[in-house]
Design a protein around this motif. Structure first.
Motif, short mmCIF file in Angstrom:
data_model
loop_
_atom_site.label_atom_id
_atom_site.label_comp_id
_atom_site.label_asym_id
_atom_site.label_seq_id
_atom_site.Cartn_x
_atom_site.Cartn_y
_atom_site.Cartn_z
N MET A 1 0.84 -1.20 0.00
CA MET A 1 0.00 0.00 0.00
C MET A 1 0.88 1.25 0.00
SD MET A 1 -3.22 -1.02 2.44
CE MET A 1 -2.37 -1.91 3.73
N ARG A 2 0.54 2.21 -0.84
CA ARG A 2 1.32 3.44 -1.06
C ARG A 2 2.70 3.13 -1.64
NH1 ARG A 2 -0.21 8.21 1.68
NH2 ARG A 2 -2.42 8.10 2.11
N ARG B 1 6.58 9.07 -1.82
CA ARG B 1 7.73 9.92 -1.53
C ARG B 1 9.01 9.20 -1.13
NH1 ARG B 1 4.06 13.32 2.34
NH2 ARG B 1 3.25 11.21 2.40
N TYR C 1 9.83 9.40 -7.79
CA TYR C 1 8.52 10.01 -7.51
C TYR C 1 8.70 11.47 -7.11
CZ TYR C 1 4.27 11.37 -5.06
OH TYR C 1 3.16 12.07 -4.64
N ILE D 1 -3.33 2.01 -9.12
CA ILE D 1 -3.35 3.24 -9.90
C ILE D 1 -3.12 4.44 -8.99
CG2 ILE D 1 -5.87 3.62 -9.83
CD1 ILE D 1 -3.53 4.18 -12.86
N PHE D 2 -2.31 5.37 -9.45
CA PHE D 2 -1.97 6.53 -8.63
C PHE D 2 -3.12 7.52 -8.64
CE2 PHE D 2 0.01 10.49 -7.43
CZ PHE D 2 0.69 10.09 -6.31
N SER D 3 -3.71 7.71 -7.47
CA SER D 3 -4.89 8.55 -7.32
C SER D 3 -5.05 8.82 -5.83
CB SER D 3 -6.11 7.79 -7.88
OG SER D 3 -7.27 8.56 -7.75
N LEU E 1 -9.72 10.92 -1.87
CA LEU E 1 -10.43 12.19 -1.71
C LEU E 1 -10.80 12.83 -3.05
CD1 LEU E 1 -8.53 13.48 1.41
CD2 LEU E 1 -10.77 12.40 1.28
N PHE F 1 -9.18 1.77 -6.93
CA PHE F 1 -9.64 1.87 -5.53
C PHE F 1 -10.51 3.10 -5.29
CE2 PHE F 1 -7.16 5.41 -3.87
CZ PHE F 1 -6.13 5.53 -4.79
N TYR G 1 -13.88 12.29 6.42
CA TYR G 1 -13.18 13.42 5.79
C TYR G 1 -14.17 14.48 5.31
CZ TYR G 1 -8.52 11.33 5.74
OH TYR G 1 -7.30 10.82 6.12
N TRP H 1 -10.44 4.30 8.34
CA TRP H 1 -10.85 4.78 9.68
C TRP H 1 -12.00 3.97 10.23
CZ3 TRP H 1 -7.34 7.32 12.13
CH2 TRP H 1 -6.37 7.98 11.38
O1 CP3 Z 1 -1.02 3.11 -2.80
C1 CP3 Z 1 -0.64 3.77 -3.80
O2 CP3 Z 1 0.55 3.82 -4.17
C2 CP3 Z 1 -1.70 4.45 -4.63
C3 CP3 Z 1 -1.98 5.79 -4.30
C4 CP3 Z 1 -2.72 6.18 -3.02
C5 CP3 Z 1 -2.56 7.46 -2.47
N1 CP3 Z 1 -3.48 7.62 -1.48
C6 CP3 Z 1 -1.58 8.44 -2.91
C7 CP3 Z 1 -1.15 9.51 -1.99
C8 CP3 Z 1 -3.72 5.52 -2.28
C9 CP3 Z 1 -4.24 4.11 -2.40
C10 CP3 Z 1 -4.19 6.47 -1.32
C11 CP3 Z 1 -5.29 6.17 -0.39
C12 CP3 Z 1 -5.60 7.14 0.67
N2 CP3 Z 1 -5.54 8.50 0.63
C13 CP3 Z 1 -6.13 6.78 1.93
C14 CP3 Z 1 -6.45 5.36 2.36
C15 CP3 Z 1 -5.23 4.57 2.70
C16 CP3 Z 1 -4.54 5.03 3.96
O3 CP3 Z 1 -3.37 5.43 3.83
O4 CP3 Z 1 -5.14 4.96 5.02
C17 CP3 Z 1 -6.31 7.95 2.66
C18 CP3 Z 1 -6.82 8.04 4.09
C19 CP3 Z 1 -5.95 9.05 1.82
C20 CP3 Z 1 -6.02 10.49 2.11
C21 CP3 Z 1 -4.69 11.10 2.07
N3 CP3 Z 1 -3.98 11.38 0.93
C22 CP3 Z 1 -3.91 11.49 3.18
C23 CP3 Z 1 -4.31 11.37 4.62
C24 CP3 Z 1 -2.72 12.04 2.67
C25 CP3 Z 1 -1.66 12.73 3.46
C26 CP3 Z 1 -0.80 11.76 4.17
C27 CP3 Z 1 0.46 11.58 3.41
O5 CP3 Z 1 0.90 10.44 3.26
O6 CP3 Z 1 1.02 12.62 3.01
C28 CP3 Z 1 -2.77 11.92 1.26
C29 CP3 Z 1 -1.71 12.29 0.31
C30 CP3 Z 1 -1.19 11.22 -0.58
N4 CP3 Z 1 -1.95 10.30 -1.21
C31 CP3 Z 1 0.17 11.05 -0.95
C32 CP3 Z 1 0.20 9.98 -1.83
C33 CP3 Z 1 1.39 9.42 -2.56
C34 CP3 Z 1 1.34 11.92 -0.54
C35 CP3 Z 1 1.29 13.11 -1.42
C36 CP3 Z 1 2.61 13.81 -1.60
O7 CP3 Z 1 2.90 14.66 -0.76
O8 CP3 Z 1 3.31 13.52 -2.60
#
Ligand code: CP3
Length: 352
Positions: free
Chosen positions: A28-29, A33, A38, A76-78, A81, A145, A155, A210
Motif C-alpha cells: 500500500m502506497r 515519496r 517520484y 493506480i496513482f490517485s 479524496l 480503488f 473526511y 478509519w
Molecule cells: O497506494 C498507492 O501507491 C496508490 C496511491 C494512493 C494514495 N493515497 C496516494 C497519496 C492511495 C491508495 C491512497 C489512499 C488514501 N488516501 C487513503 C487510504 C489509505 C490510507 O493510507 O489509510 C487515505 C486516508 C488518503 C487520504 C490522504 N492522501 C492522506 C491522509 C494524505 C496525506 C498523508 C500523506 O501520506 O502525506 C494523502 C496524500 C497522498 N496520497 C500522498 C500519496 C502518494 C502523498 C502526497 C505527496 O505529498 O506527494
C-alpha cells in the motif's frame, strides 16, 4: 495445444487457488515519496494533485515501483479524496498538514445539496488506468480503488484528517443526516469502482482506513451495510472483478466482512494474521500485515519479519503479502528490495 494464458498470481491468490506456495506481494502506497523518481516527478508537476490529474504522469508514477521492484500488482496513482472533490467539496493539499476539503459537510442543507457522483468528473483517472494497463506486463494485476463510505464521510464532515470530532459528533447527534452521507457515498463508490473496472482494472479495493473509529454497535449501518451495498451495486452492474476490503482496526468485523462477497480482506498490523487465517482461510483471501515501521530498520530485520508474517499465515492458499498500512516516506529503498527478495525466497521457487 497452446498453454492457456497465465492468470496473474494475484488473481489466482484472490480466488484462493493453489499457487504451489507462491505468495504475491504489493505494498500500500508503493508509489510515493520514499522513491527519488517520484519526488522528482512531483516537483516537476508542481503538486500531488497535479500528478493525480495528469493521466500520463499518474500512469508513470504507478509504473515506477513496478519497474524498480517487480511487484505482483500496480495500484493506480490517485487518492480516495478525489471522489469528495468530484462532489464539489474542493480538495486541496496544505504543505506539512495533508489533504483539506474546502467545503466540509456540516449542515442538513449542505448534505441535501450534495450532487450525485458523476464518474466523468474523473475521466483523467480512466485514461491513466487505460494507459497503465497497456504498459504493464500481463502477469502484473492493476488495482483500482476508492475510500470506504465511512472513511470518506469522516473526511467529508471534518474536512481534514485527525480525530474526526465533527463526524463523530454528527453520527451521534444527527444519525439520520450522517447516514444520508454514508448512503450517498456507497453509491458514489460503486459508480467510481465500476468506471475503474471498465477502464481496465483487474482488481478493486476499498480503503475504509478509519473503520476502527465506528462506535461499537453501529458497525452494521456505518461499515457493513455500505460495503454490502457497494458489492450489490457492482454485481448488478455486471462488474465481476474481485474486491479487496480494508477495514483498518476493525478485525472484530472480519467474519461479517468476509461474508459480503469480497474476495479478500486487508489485515492491519495490529491484528493477528494467523488467527484470522485459521478462522477465514479458504473463504476469503487475506492481505497483509507487516508493520510498516519494520521497513525503517535494516535489510536483515526486514527479511526476518517478512518470514514471520509468511509463517503466521496458516491457511493452504489465499495470502497476499502486504503491509498492515501504507509505506512510510522515510523508508529506504534498500529495505523495500530486501522485503521483495525475502517474500520471493520465503514463498518458494514456484512462481508464475
Ligand atoms: O497506494 C498507492 O501507491 C496508490 C496511491 C494512493 C494514495 N493515497 C496516494 C497519496 C492511495 C491508495 C491512497 C489512499 C488514501 N488516501 C487513503 C487510504 C489509505 C490510507 O493510507 O489509510 C487515505 C486516508 C488518503 C487520504 C490522504 N492522501 C492522506 C491522509 C494524505 C496525506 C498523508 C500523506 O501520506 O502525506 C494523502 C496524500 C497522498 N496520497 C500522498 C500519496 C502518494 C502523498 C502526497 C505527496 O505529498 O506527494
Amino acid at each position: 495445444m497452446s498453454a492457456a494464458p497465465t492468470k496473474p498470481l494475484l488473481l489466482r491468490t484472490l480466488a484462493c487457488e493453489d499457487t504451489a506456495g507462491a505468495t504475491p506481494i504489493w505494498v500500500m502506497r508503493q508509489a510515493g515519496r520514499y522513491l527519488p523518481e517520484y519526488r522528482e516527478l512531483r516537483q516537476k508537476a508542481g503538486s500531488f494533485l497535479a500528478l493525480c490529474r495528469d493521466p500520463a504522469l499518474a500512469s508513470e508514477v504507478t509504473l515506477q515501483p513496478i519497474r524498480r521492484f517487480g511487484f505482483d500488482a500496480a495500484i493506480i496513482f490517485s487518492d480516495i479524496l478525489l471522489v469528495p472533490d468530484a462532489l464539489g467539496l474542493e480538495l486541496g493539499f496544505v504543505d506539512g498538514e495533508g489533504p483539506v476539503l474546502g467545503r466540509p459537510l456540516r449542515t442538513a442543507a449542505a448534505v441535501a445539496a450534495l450532487p450525485s457522483f458523476d464518474p466523468a468528473r474523473l475521466a483523467h483517472l480512466d485514461e491513466a488506468i487505460a494507459r497503465t494497463r497497456a504498459e504493464l506486463p500481463a502477469a502484473t494485476a492493476l488495482i483500482g480503488f476508492t475510500g470506504g463510505a465511512f472513511t470518506l464521510a469522516c473526511y467529508m464532515v471534518d474536512g481534514r484528517g485527525g480525530d474526526f470530532w465533527q463526524a463523530r459528533r454528527m453520527l451521534h447527534a444527527e444519525p439520520d443526516l450522517f447516514q444520508r452521507i454514508i448512503d450517498a457515498n456507497a453509491t458514489a463508490i460503486a459508480s467510481s469502482l465500476a468506471a475503474q473496472a471498465a477502464a481496465g482494472c483487474d482488481v478493486l479495493m476499498v480503503f475504509d482506513s478509519w473503520a476502527g473509529l465506528a462506535p461499537r454497535g453501529r458497525e452494521e449501518e456505518l461499515l457493513l451495510n455500505p460495503l454490502r451495498a457497494v458489492m450489490a451495486q457492482l454485481r448488478a452492474a455486471g462488474v465481476a472483478q474481485p474486491v479487496i476490503a480494508f477495514l483498518r482496526n476493525a478485525s472484530h468485523l472480519a467474519a461479517a466482512a468476509a461474508a459480503t462477497g469480497v474476495a479478500c480482506l486487508g489485515v492491519d498490523w495490529q491484528s493477528d494474521l494467523g488467527a484470522l487465517s485459521r478462522e477465514l482461510g479458504g473463504r476469503v483471501a487475506l492481505q497483509g500485515n507487516l508493520d510498516p515501521a519494520v521497513l525503517l530498520t535494516d535489510p536483515a530485520t526486514v527479511a526476518r519479519e517478512a518470514q514471520r508474517v509468511l509463517a503466521a499465515y496458516a491457511a493452504p492458499a489465499g495470502h497476499v503479502f502486504n503491509l498492515g498500512h501504507g509505506v512510510d516516506k522515510e523508508t529506504p529503498v534498500a529495505n523495500m528490495e530486501a522485503l521483495v527478495a525475502a517474500v520471493r525466497e520465503g514463498s518458494g521457487a514456484a512462481r508464475g
